[in-house]
Motif scaffolding. Structure first.
Motif: not given
Ligand SMILES: Cc1cc2nc3c(=O)[nH]c(=O)nc-3n(C[C@H](O)[C@H](O)[C@H](O)COP(=O)(O)OP(=O)(O)OC[C@H]3O[C@@H](n4cnc5c(N)ncnc54)[C@H](O)[C@@H]3O)c2cc1C
Length: 396
Positions: A11-12, A31-33, A43, A49, A131, A133, A159-160, A168-169, A366, A379
């Motif tokens: 999402p970020a 993204d690597q996925s 989520a 939520n 892809h 990183l 990158l989560g 993928g995280s 994250e 989120l």
């Molecule tokens: C079971 C569950 C329920 C949840 N429920 C909620 C909820 O209801 N409300 C809420 O606020 N939050 C919830 N969360 C948390 C929320 O989903 C995460 O905080 C959010 O997805 C983080 O977003 P992000 O974009 O920072 O990272 P992520 O969503 O983790 O995305 C990171 C991306 O980076 C990519 N990546 C990582 N490393 C590499 C690399 N080396 N090369 C290329 N790509 C890479 C990954 O493949 C991934 O697609 C939940 C999480 C889980 C596991």
């Protein structure tokens, strides 16, 4: 045309892409996925939520040590802004009884589908899946597996965290961020479960049972919520909210006591009267279940953790119901945690989340070292940090 490279399509990263394209920038998203937003979709499994409707003053306290910084972020891109953005994607949201905000069908898929439709409508948008990183240099040369090199001008890393690796995280980015000299904090599980050894009898009887509306007391915190009894210990919404306190205690002292008030709306005196009202031949457990209006699992829990010789003493039992001590000895693995704390430290970043030592390199979502309980705070944190970075890039 100005181009921004984004790595990470959760999402970020996706929100950065959306806002940049709207502002006339070209975006290359990696993204690597094999698909985008995998953790976001997960989520949505139990009801997505998205955010919370509470006032920003209270909302920002959920970020603990980073309250002041998040207050500014939430003022710039607020929970209401997030709801309005969902409306732009033709997804309605509603506020649940707890004040939490959900999409109307509770799922993430519709948001993600409409989001991608908008991104793909731009010819300046390029998505590179599969892809991975594997390295970065201070000159912003990105190395992807398969010996692919990309020279970025402006790059956003999204990158989560380090839980739910199958999405993928995997947190493996930590290694090459370290080699760049970017300050990182160790990953720790947040919104996670805790372990204690239950008896075999307990495990057989209880398996996974949620106890609703329990008052959980730990250190100086008191929180009402769900405690899920599991074969390994406890988890659930209420436990997640105080999981950083329990986690830090266990890390420091090897164990943590929590106290549960199983009937927070009744005084001890009321409970004593109810226990004393037993008449006839009914078993004591059945009487308790009916008069206290509790689940069988709660009786099994009380029997597991209290002195059997005093169990039928109303004063003793009422005290246990109001203040049941549960000892926790271990933290469930980080891979199972809903989120992680740790990652890129704010100390190496400007207020615009730009790496101080490498201008043009930004970090969102994250992978930043912040922690918050479940409740939509994670989120919202991802969206608000993404908003801040896009504002900074498009301002300059
Ligand atoms: C079971 C569950 C329920 C949840 N429920 C909620 C909820 O209801 N409300 C809420 O606020 N939050 C919830 N969360 C948390 C929320 O989903 C995460 O905080 C959010 O997805 C983080 O977003 P992000 O974009 O920072 O990272 P992520 O969503 O983790 O995305 C990171 C991306 O980076 C990519 N990546 C990582 N490393 C590499 C690399 N080396 N090369 C290329 N790509 C890479 C990954 O493949 C991934 O697609 C939940 C999480 C889980 C596991």
């Amino acid at each position: 045309m100005n181009k921004v490279t984004i790595v990470g399509a959760g999402p970020a990263g996706l929100f950065c892409a959306y806002q940049l394209l709207k502002k006339g920038y070209a975006v290359d998203l990696y993204d690597q996925s094999s698909g985008v937003g995998k953790k976001f979709l997960i989520a949505g499994d139990g009801g997505l939520n998205l955010t919370h409707s509470e006032d920003i003053e209270i909302f920002s306290t959920r970020y603990g040590k980073d309250e002041a910084f998040f207050k500014k972020l939430l003022t710039d891109f607020s929970p209401q802004d997030l709801r309005d953005w969902c409306e732009q994607l033709e997804v309605k949201t509603f506020v649940g009884t707890s004040g939490r905000v959900f999409p109307s069908n509770l799922k993430a898929a519709e948001i993600l589908l409409n989001w991608l439709k908008v991104l793909k409508s731009y010819s300046e948008f390029n998505l590179f899946l599969k892809h991975k990183l594997v390295g970065i240099t201070a000159d912003k040369i990105l190395s992807f597996a398969g010996d692919i090199k990309v020279q970025a001008d402006t790059v956003i890393f999204a990158l989560g965290g380090a839980s739910w690796e199958k999405t993928g995280s995997d947190g493996k980015w930590k290694e090459f961020f370290e080699t760049l000299g970017i300050e990182l904090k160790p990953f720790l599980p947040m919104n996670c479960g805790f372990e204690r050894p239950w008896s075999e009898h307990f495990i057989k009887k209880v398996d996974r049972t949620p106890l609703k509306n329990i008052l959980i007391k730990v250190k100086n915190r008191k929180i009402r919520g769900e405690v899920m009894l599991t074969p390994f210990g406890v988890e659930g919404g209420g436990i997640y909210t105080v999981s950083n306190v329990i986690r830090d205690f266990i890390l420091e002292q090897g164990k943590c006591f929590i106290h549960l008030d199983l009937k927070p709306d009744w005084t001890k005196e009321v409970i004593i009267q109810k226990i004393k009202s037993k008449k006839g031949k009914e078993s004591f457990s059945n009487h308790l279940r009916k008069t206290l209006k509790v689940d069988k699992a709660m009786i099994v829990l009380l029997r597991e953790l209290t002195d059997a010789s005093k169990f039928e003493n109303p004063e003793y039992l009422a005290e246990q119901i109001k203040n049941l001590k549960v000892e926790l000895f271990g933290i469930r693995p980080i891979s199972e945690a809903i989120s992680t704390s740790g990652g890129v430290s704010f100390s190496g970043l400007t207020d615009d989340l730009e790496v101080k030592a490498i201008p043009g390199m930004y970090v969102v979502g994250e992978m930043l070292d912040f922690e918050a309980p479940t409740g939509g705070y994670l989120l919202q944190g991802c969206f608000s940090t993404a908003w801040r970075v896009v504002e900074a890039i498009t301002r300059s």
